[in-house]
Scaffold this active site. Structure first.
Site, PDB file in Angstrom:
ATOM      1  N   LYS A 123     -14.245  -6.056  -9.735  1.00  0.00           N
ATOM      2  CA  LYS A 123     -15.638  -6.415 -10.060  1.00  0.00           C
ATOM      3  C   LYS A 123     -16.200  -5.492 -11.142  1.00  0.00           C
ATOM      4  O   LYS A 123     -16.963  -5.921 -12.007  1.00  0.00           O
ATOM      5  CB  LYS A 123     -16.508  -6.348  -8.793  1.00  0.00           C
TER       6      LYS A 123
ATOM      7  N   ASP B 250       0.839  -1.206   0.000  1.00  0.00           N
ATOM      8  CA  ASP B 250       0.000   0.000   0.000  1.00  0.00           C
ATOM      9  C   ASP B 250       0.871   1.252   0.000  1.00  0.00           C
ATOM     10  O   ASP B 250       0.671   2.175  -0.801  1.00  0.00           O
ATOM     11  CB  ASP B 250      -0.903   0.031   1.244  1.00  0.00           C
TER      12      ASP B 250
ATOM     13  N   ASP C 147     -12.930   4.087  -3.647  1.00  0.00           N
ATOM     14  CA  ASP C 147     -13.342   2.692  -3.824  1.00  0.00           C
ATOM     15  C   ASP C 147     -14.252   2.487  -5.038  1.00  0.00           C
ATOM     16  O   ASP C 147     -14.570   1.335  -5.363  1.00  0.00           O
ATOM     17  CB  ASP C 147     -14.076   2.194  -2.579  1.00  0.00           C
TER      18      ASP C 147
ATOM     19  N   THR D  67      -7.067  -4.897   0.035  1.00  0.00           N
ATOM     20  CA  THR D  67      -5.825  -5.301   0.699  1.00  0.00           C
ATOM     21  C   THR D  67      -5.907  -6.735   1.228  1.00  0.00           C
ATOM     22  O   THR D  67      -4.933  -7.488   1.169  1.00  0.00           O
ATOM     23  CB  THR D  67      -5.483  -4.327   1.851  1.00  0.00           C
TER      24      THR D  67
ATOM     25  N   ILE E 227      -3.922   0.202  -3.027  1.00  0.00           N
ATOM     26  CA  ILE E 227      -4.331  -1.202  -3.127  1.00  0.00           C
ATOM     27  C   ILE E 227      -5.767  -1.294  -2.646  1.00  0.00           C
ATOM     28  O   ILE E 227      -6.044  -1.184  -1.448  1.00  0.00           O
ATOM     29  CB  ILE E 227      -3.442  -2.161  -2.311  1.00  0.00           C
ATOM     30  N   ASP E 228      -6.667  -1.462  -3.578  1.00  0.00           N
ATOM     31  CA  ASP E 228      -8.076  -1.678  -3.252  1.00  0.00           C
ATOM     32  C   ASP E 228      -8.264  -3.188  -3.130  1.00  0.00           C
ATOM     33  O   ASP E 228      -8.017  -3.925  -4.077  1.00  0.00           O
ATOM     34  CB  ASP E 228      -8.952  -1.113  -4.376  1.00  0.00           C
TER      35      ASP E 228
ATOM     36  N   GLU F 254      -5.895   7.146  -0.181  1.00  0.00           N
ATOM     37  CA  GLU F 254      -6.386   6.480   1.034  1.00  0.00           C
ATOM     38  C   GLU F 254      -5.397   6.532   2.184  1.00  0.00           C
ATOM     39  O   GLU F 254      -5.781   6.657   3.339  1.00  0.00           O
ATOM     40  CB  GLU F 254      -6.725   5.022   0.738  1.00  0.00           C
TER      41      GLU F 254
ATOM     42  N   ASP G  76      -6.600   4.826  -4.742  1.00  0.00           N
ATOM     43  CA  ASP G  76      -6.523   3.731  -3.772  1.00  0.00           C
ATOM     44  C   ASP G  76      -5.329   2.881  -4.188  1.00  0.00           C
ATOM     45  O   ASP G  76      -5.381   2.189  -5.211  1.00  0.00           O
ATOM     46  CB  ASP G  76      -7.803   2.887  -3.769  1.00  0.00           C
TER      47      ASP G  76
END
Length: 323
Positions: free
Chosen positions: A236, A40, A265, A121, A118-119, A63, A116
């Site tokens: 997604k 991150d 996000d 984590t 790392i979305d 973030e 972000d």
């Protein structure tokens, strides 16, 4: 767009290097008990550095911050971050890296980037899906969105095949997927499935991120035959955009029914899905409003579909969600 793509590809290589060498052991826990890792911090440092060089006047709303990283008890983690960042940007100090991380601001302007690093984590730590998400927002509207998904299979028909794809979109110019290894690009289009029975849902892996029971009830109402694709992160949005899934639904978890989603996000993924021909609203049918600060204060939950089935899904949600 070119600088943003380069930044995400470099950050992806950094994160994959961390995973390959099994560096992560004990991630730090933030105030909300969510984990933050070496990856991150390094990802945010790299992206902030490259983006600020190209767009020095644009704020970056990201973030993470370096507050915990700079504490004496976390010196070993800081040293690891510094070591691995130096493999990608040589001859930089820990102080410089912390300053890059802290270029992030919580002040939302008329024009800013949201990141972000790392979305997903928890997905990253498990070796599953995660995304690096970057979006440009102007006057509350997402103008550019990019998602790097280093662990996502490139060919939706070959889930065991080559991994590493980057989704990107610009308003009015469509959505695309790029193979991060070869650089090959292709345009994206959502599924044209018209019957709910043939729809494929996707939802979060973590049960505390959404109300999976409500999701199941919606699927039952519509006689959906296929089980949902469980996937971490904004990946997604990517699989809806390329027609692999038909519906991404995110009803707030019953443990926190008044939760409001964070902008980083969803900003990048929402634009990519829309530019691929999909529709994105909250679970009440309202467009996502990115003008309210760090959270989608005027929205509740998320609904992403191929467009054709959007009203059908909203209808199925009626009386299931307590407003």
């Amino acid at each position: 767009m070119k600088t943003a793509i380069q930044a995400l590809i470099m950050a992806s290589s950094f994160c994959q290097r961390i995973k390959r060498e099994r560096v992560e052991s004990h991630p730090l826990l933030k105030g909300d008990r969510s984990p933050v890792t070496i990856a991150d911090y390094g990802s945010q440092a790299i992206i902030n550095k490259l983006m600020k060089e190209r767009f020095p006047n644009d704020p970056i709303v990201a973030e993470e911050d370096a507050e915990e990283l700079k504490k004496a008890e976390n010196l070993e983690i800081l040293n690891q971050v510094t070591h691995y960042v130096n493999e990608f940007i040589p001859r930089v100090s820990s102080k410089e890296i912390c300053s890059w991380i802290d270029w992030s601001t919580s002040s939302v302007k008329k024009r800013f980037w949201t990141l972000d690093p790392i979305d997903g984590t928890k997905g990253f730590l498990r070796g599953d899906q995660y995304a690096i998400a970057l979006a440009l927002i102007e006057e509350g509207e997402v103008q550019i969105g990019l998602l790097a998904c280093p662990n996502l299979y490139v060919d939706k028909d070959q889930p065991d095949g080559k991994k590493g794809c980057l989704f990107f979109a610009m308003v009015g110019n469509g959505a695309f997927q790029m193979d991060m290894e070869s650089g090959e690009k292709k345009s994206l289009s959502v599924s044209r499935i018209e019957s709910p029975e043939g729809a494929i849902f996707t939802e979060s892996v973590e049960p505390d991120h959404a109300d999976h029971l409500i999701h199941k009830k919606v699927a039952k109402r519509l006689n959906v035959l296929s089980p949902p694709i469980l996937m971490d992160s904004q990946a997604k949005y990517g699989i809806v955009a390329r027609g692999e899934a038909t519906v991404y639904i995110r009803v707030p978890s019953p443990s926190d029914p008044h939760y409001r989603e964070k902008i980083w996000d969803h900003a990048a993924g929402a634009l990519i899905a829309k530019e691929a021909g999909g529709k994105v609203t909250d679970i009440l049918g309202r467009p996502l409003d990115f003008s309210c600060g760090l959270r989608l204060e005027k929205n509740r939950g998320i609904l992403v579909t191929n467009g054709v089935l959007h009203e059908t899904i909203l209808k199925a949600l009626e009386n299931l969600v307590i407003i």
